[in-house]
Write an enzyme that holds these catalytic residues in place. Structure first.
Site, short mmCIF file in Angstrom:
data_model
loop_
_atom_site.label_atom_id
_atom_site.label_comp_id
_atom_site.label_asym_id
_atom_site.label_seq_id
_atom_site.Cartn_x
_atom_site.Cartn_y
_atom_site.Cartn_z
N ARG A 119 16.51 108.58 -3.03
CA ARG A 119 17.05 107.32 -2.51
C ARG A 119 18.55 107.40 -2.24
O ARG A 119 19.06 106.73 -1.33
CB ARG A 119 16.74 106.19 -3.50
CG ARG A 119 17.25 104.84 -3.07
CD ARG A 119 16.80 103.75 -4.02
NE ARG A 119 15.39 103.43 -3.80
CZ ARG A 119 14.98 102.56 -2.89
NH1 ARG A 119 15.85 101.92 -2.12
NH2 ARG A 119 13.70 102.31 -2.74
N GLU A 169 6.58 99.05 0.02
CA GLU A 169 6.35 98.95 -1.42
C GLU A 169 4.94 99.45 -1.75
O GLU A 169 4.01 99.22 -0.98
CB GLU A 169 6.52 97.51 -1.90
CG GLU A 169 7.91 96.94 -1.65
CD GLU A 169 8.98 97.69 -2.41
OE1 GLU A 169 8.81 97.87 -3.64
OE2 GLU A 169 9.98 98.10 -1.79
N GLY A 193 19.47 98.78 3.08
CA GLY A 193 18.45 99.64 2.50
C GLY A 193 18.41 100.99 3.19
O GLY A 193 19.34 101.39 3.88
N SER A 194 17.28 101.68 3.02
CA SER A 194 17.10 103.01 3.62
C SER A 194 16.47 102.93 5.00
O SER A 194 16.91 103.59 5.93
CB SER A 194 16.23 103.87 2.70
OG SER A 194 16.81 104.02 1.43
N GLY A 195 15.40 102.11 5.14
CA GLY A 195 14.69 102.04 6.41
C GLY A 195 15.22 100.97 7.34
O GLY A 195 15.44 101.21 8.53
N ASN A 221 20.98 92.87 -3.38
CA ASN A 221 20.42 93.85 -4.30
C ASN A 221 21.38 95.03 -4.40
O ASN A 221 21.48 95.84 -3.47
CB ASN A 221 19.05 94.31 -3.79
CG ASN A 221 18.45 95.41 -4.65
OD1 ASN A 221 18.95 95.71 -5.74
ND2 ASN A 221 17.38 96.02 -4.18
N ASP A 270 13.96 96.53 3.27
CA ASP A 270 12.77 95.80 3.67
C ASP A 270 11.97 95.29 2.46
O ASP A 270 11.28 94.28 2.55
CB ASP A 270 11.88 96.69 4.54
CG ASP A 270 12.56 97.12 5.82
OD1 ASP A 270 13.27 96.28 6.42
OD2 ASP A 270 12.41 98.29 6.22
N GLY A 271 12.06 96.00 1.34
CA GLY A 271 11.29 95.60 0.16
C GLY A 271 11.65 94.23 -0.36
O GLY A 271 10.78 93.48 -0.81
#
Length: 454
Positions: free
Chosen positions: A281, A422, A204-206, A114, A173-174
């Site tokens: 973000r 999400e 990602g972020s987390g 992604n 994680d999404g």
């Protein structure tokens, strides 16, 4: 057992040359045996830990081996020894002029990347940190840069189960949530989740899912997360993958078609921070701390709610269904109705790379950990939340409850609820666990063995 070829010593633990430092098989992801007309050589790609930092660092070692009449004779002896080492630890046979000893990858992995995840640098991170490791391990893959969530769902639901050895997610994680739900919504869902394991490389972020898995394996390093995840991916054993719990999540409107989660369902402060920080973000994981600080200074909102749960007592067995929302929970459940700052129903040890509230996590124990934060003074909250981030529960304002199932009924209108990071509809929610439902392209803790077999 030990084998000696010239100055090269091999054993089931590893190998060394002329009495030099032992290179352990568990640190090795690929090796090649090659020969020219007069020289036989062994090239090894290893990632041992740095003694002080604990980071894994790439080492390429190339030995030239003599003492034989010709290079072909040397190569045959070397391959025979490598094959014997591999057979001792259950590795497949090796071939000349190829990687050895290692897992033979029968099919490529489908890598879904992604490009918009996290701060938008996923593709660059893949090229700089992941692709070199895949090349060292001769790991076959097909890379697809995803265009949208619908594109991800289409690929996950349509890929033939016999065409890939797994789906690797390079994102946050999404996207893990989307792939797991897509696999479980296929007509051949049972076959799909057993035949198509998932891999996770953090971008990602987390990055809570991969942080939990790496911490479980003893491979978590906050400054080297993406490289350690890629190494765990290529060193997995196809016959001993990690089995991962999946939560079945119901709301009043989806009881016939539930959602599935692998990380968490959150309500209150954690969900608010997650949802409202989306506009930041570009900051990556720092966005969570920024919003949390802002809310703490402004005064944390209290949420009234009713939390019901089935305690994780030995007498309470696994369940596979829950009563409808218009029915009360069974009398064996515990019910709490009070004010909360936040509740997180967790299936992982981490909620982010730097937030580690669950210290006794097992990937397939069939349990929720209900992370509850109760109203308290600002100093108590900061002390308790900071301690919980490091796995320490201090004071009475924070509690982690082990449960087999839960029902959460918000009584305060307005707010956010999140599933695996999400958004989901705000309102009553309940869930139970399908133990070990999906498989992960990582292998559990085991003894040292040839590369690719860990």
């Amino acid at each position: 057992q030990q084998w000696q070829i010239g100055k090269l010593s091999l054993s089931t633990a590893g190998f060394s040359y002329a009495g030099s430092e032992l290179i352990r098989w568990s640190d090795t992801i690929g090796c090649h045996c090659e020969r020219s007309r007069s020289v036989c050589s062994l090239t090894v790609f290893a990632y041992p830990r740095h003694r002080r930092s604990g980071k894994r660092e790439r080492r390429v070692i190339r030995w030239q081996i003599g003492g034989f009449q010709d290079a072909k004779e040397c190569q045959l002896h070397l391959l025979a020894a490598l094959k014997s080492v591999g057979n001792s630890a259950g590795a497949p046979p090796v071939e000349p002029d190829g990687p050895c000893p290692s897992v033979t990858w029968p099919k490529p992995c489908l890598i879904l990347l992604n490009p918009r995840s996290g701060s938008g640098k996923a593709y660059d991170l893949f090229l700089r940190h992941v692709n070199p490791i895949l090349a060292d391990a001769d790991f076959p893959y097909q890379l697809v840069v995803t265009r949208s969530l619908d594109h991800v769902r289409e690929l996950s639901t349509s890929v033939p189960i016999d065409s890939v050895s797994g789906i690797v997610i390079v994102s946050g994680d999404g996207l893990v949530y989307e792939v797991v739900n897509s696999l479980l919504n296929r007509p051949d869902a049972e076959a799909a989740v057993r035949s198509i394991p998932i891999g996770v490389v953090p971008a990602g972020s987390g990055n809570a899912v991969v942080s939990s898995l790496l911490n479980y394996l003893g491979e978590f390093h906050p400054d080297n997360l993406i490289q350690h995840a890629a190494l765990s991916l290529v060193k997995h054993r196809p016959d001993s993958l990690i089995n991962l719990d999946v939560g079945v999540i119901q709301t009043p409107t989806n009881t016939d078609r539930p959602l599935h989660c692998v990380l968490s369902v959150t309500w209150g402060l954690i969900a608010d921070v997650d949802a409202e920080s989306e506009r930041f973000r570009i900051l990556g994981g720092a966005r969570f701390g920024l919003l949390l600080t802002k809310k703490c200074l402004a005064g944390i909102k209290r949420y009234r709610g009713r939390l019901s749960y089935l305690p994780a007592d030995p007498a309470n067995q696994l369940i596979d269904s829950l009563p409808n929302f218009d029915q009360p929970v069974p009398t064996s459940w515990t019910v709490l109705e009070r004010d909360f700052y936040t509740i997180g129903a967790l299936l992982m040890s981490h909620l982010a790379e730097d937030f580690f509230p669950v210290t006794d996590w097992q990937p397939d124990d069939g349990l929720w950990r209900l992370f509850c934060v109760y109203p308290c003074s600002r100093s108590q909250f900061l002390r308790g939340f900071t301690g919980a981030a490091k796995g320490r529960l201090e004071g009475d304002s924070i509690e982690v409850i082990r449960a087999r199932a839960f029902r959460l009924e918000p009584l305060t209108p307005g707010g956010h609820m999140m599933i695996d990071g999400e958004p989901m509809s705000y309102g009553p929610v309940q869930g139970w666990v399908m133990p070990g439902k999906v498989r992960v392209l990582m292998s559990g803790k085991c003894q040292d063995m040839p590369a690719g077999d860990k």
